[in-house]
Design an enzyme around this catalytic site. Structure first.
Site, PDB file in Angstrom:
ATOM      1  N   CYS A   1       0.836  -1.203   0.000  1.00  0.00           N
ATOM      2  CA  CYS A   1       0.000   0.000   0.000  1.00  0.00           C
ATOM      3  C   CYS A   1       0.871   1.253   0.000  1.00  0.00           C
ATOM      4  O   CYS A   1       1.704   1.456   0.893  1.00  0.00           O
ATOM      5  CB  CYS A   1      -0.922  -0.016   1.220  1.00  0.00           C
ATOM      6  SG  CYS A   1      -1.774   1.547   1.514  1.00  0.00           S
TER       7      CYS A   1
ATOM      8  N   CYS B   1       0.637   3.305   3.218  1.00  0.00           N
ATOM      9  CA  CYS B   1       1.416   2.727   4.318  1.00  0.00           C
ATOM     10  C   CYS B   1       2.895   3.046   4.131  1.00  0.00           C
ATOM     11  O   CYS B   1       3.598   3.399   5.080  1.00  0.00           O
ATOM     12  CB  CYS B   1       1.211   1.216   4.381  1.00  0.00           C
ATOM     13  SG  CYS B   1      -0.487   0.690   4.734  1.00  0.00           S
TER      14      CYS B   1
END
Length: 456
Positions: free
Chosen positions: A376, A379
């Site tokens: 991600c 993230c």
């Protein structure tokens, strides 16, 4: 009246550039530019109209039109994409309009893709613009459509969703079902199907996709391609060509262009909106956040496409998330990418570990835990701040942990850990069984420390 000798070379070149649409035949008294100036473009054979007998003239016109159609159909768009990889957006749009004339249109969403309209206007060629009115747009976007029409003297061709399909969706699932079961169904009814109908009237379309908009799904888009998802006027696979003139342009450069050319922009941009869609599914982003975080913020980063460019998503696994630079390998549908948040100050929690943490009602120390997926981009963006936070809290009495919540762990994380999208940050207090979810999108060290200090 000015004589022919008084006509400037600039005016002649402009007349050449602004001639008829693709497939038409024009008559000229003179040639505006030398042949070498027209390299890369098909050269028209121009003869005085009176030199042709009527029958021969019609045959010439028919032959020219046939030649034009054959030339377009035989183009290798993969090769053309390579040739134009480093061309300017203006040159790319000029080529697109030259090749397809009235059979191509610009897809306009009411956001910064107004740059496409400005580029098309600068070519001096006729162009068409269409937009999808989902019925859920911001008032500011509708106002912006009106401003753009008046500024450029054009009429935007609006496409609307099928009223029966919209009524069925709303009656059975309500107005905001997408918050519970994802945006794909609503987007399919309000955007994808209307787009499919619109594109059946064209042979090509122009989009505002950029590689930097969504590294997970748009990192490898070419400047021109055979559309992998939709059909065009002639029907069948390969019948629609998709042009992405700003694919290689950074967002900041788009905005520099808009400011330089004094192009009107949506007033929502001044309120913190970057990527603009439907009102319930779009919100402003904070400084430092990626623009796509303002779209469908309750969902995973990898799902942030509405379906208009679903061909991009089909490439995601085959490219193994190469765009994120983390060396991804996909196994059983789960990206086994190099892990993130790797420091001794952060505890790597397993499934039994997070379950035990959930069961404890009296913990010796409070915990801060991030639910993450290493692929991600959001993230990855907070990795440095979370690591810095963990190192600051080391020895302070607050434990910092991480739990990888994608793949087979995702259903558990959604049901038991309040996972909405990645990353989700939870605080487990000393004397409470249920964790408290961090509500903000601001993930800098100071904001996270303020959250912890308010609860510890």
């Amino acid at each position: 009246m000015a004589s022919a000798s008084a006509i400037s070379s600039h005016a002649i070149v402009q007349r050449e550039l602004r001639g008829g649409k693709a497939g038409s035949v024009r008559q000229f008294d003179m040639v505006a530019a030398p042949a070498e100036a027209l390299s890369g473009r098909r050269r028209w054979a121009v003869r005085p109209a009176q030199a042709l007998e009527p029958r021969r003239k019609m045959e010439s016109v028919a032959a020219t039109v046939t030649e034009e159609k054959e030339e377009v159909s035989e183009v290798s768009y993969e090769q053309l994409a390579k040739e134009m990889e480093h061309a300017s957006p203006l040159a790319i749009i000029d080529r697109a309009l030259e090749m397809f004339g009235d059979d191509i249109a610009i897809a306009f969403s009411g956001a910064e893709d107004v740059a496409l309209i400005e580029y098309a206007h600068l070519t001096g060629r006729p162009f068409r613009v269409f937009s999808l009115d989902t019925g859920r747009l911001n008032p500011e976007t509708y106002q912006f459509f009106d401003v753009v029409e008046k500024h450029y003297g054009i009429h935007i061709e609006y496409m609307f969703p099928d009223s029966v399909e919209v009524q069925a969706l709303v009656r059975t699932k309500g107005l905001f079902s997408f918050y519970e079961d994802g945006h794909q169904e609503c987007c399919r009814v309000r955007k994808v199907r209307p787009l499919r109908r619109a594109l059946k009237g064209f042979k090509a379309w122009i989009t505002g996709q950029r590689k930097d908009q969504s590294p997970g799904t748009r990192a490898n888009i070419p400047v021109v391609q055979v559309d992998p998802s939709f059909e065009g006027l002639d029907g069948g696979a390969g019948s629609l060509i998709k042009w992405n003139p700003v694919a290689n342009v950074d967002g900041k450069d788009i905005w520099n262009f808009l400011r330089t050319m004094d192009v009107p922009v949506n007033s929502l941009h001044s309120q913190g909106y970057v990527s603009i869609g439907c009102e319930p599914c779009t919100r402003p982003v904070l400084p430092g956040q990626h623009e796509r975080e303002g779209r469908w913020w309750w969902e995973d980063a990898k799902a942030k496409e509405c379906g208009l460019h679903k061909g991009n998503i089909s490439q995601e696994n085959s490219q193994n998330h190469a765009a994120n630079g983390k060396g991804a390998v996909t196994v059983n549908g789960v990206s086994n990418i190099s892990d993130i948040f790797s420091t001794q100050a952060i505890v790597n929690l397993t499934r039994p570990g997070i379950e035990n943490l959930l069961k404890l009602e009296n913990r010796k120390e409070p915990w801060l835990v991030v639910l993450y997926a290493p692929w991600c981009q959001f993230c990855q963006a907070m990795e440095s701040s979370y690591v810095e936070l963990a190192e600051k809290l080391h020895g302070s009495g607050v434990k910092v942990g991480k739990f990888r919540a994608d793949g087979e762990q995702k259903p558990f994380a959604k049901q038991e850990l309040q996972l909405g999208s990645f990353p989700t940050i939870l605080f487990f207090p000393n004397h409470a069984s249920r964790p408290i979810k961090y509500p903000s999108e601001s993930r800098d060290v100071d904001s996270l420390l303020a959250f912890i200090n308010a609860l510890r």
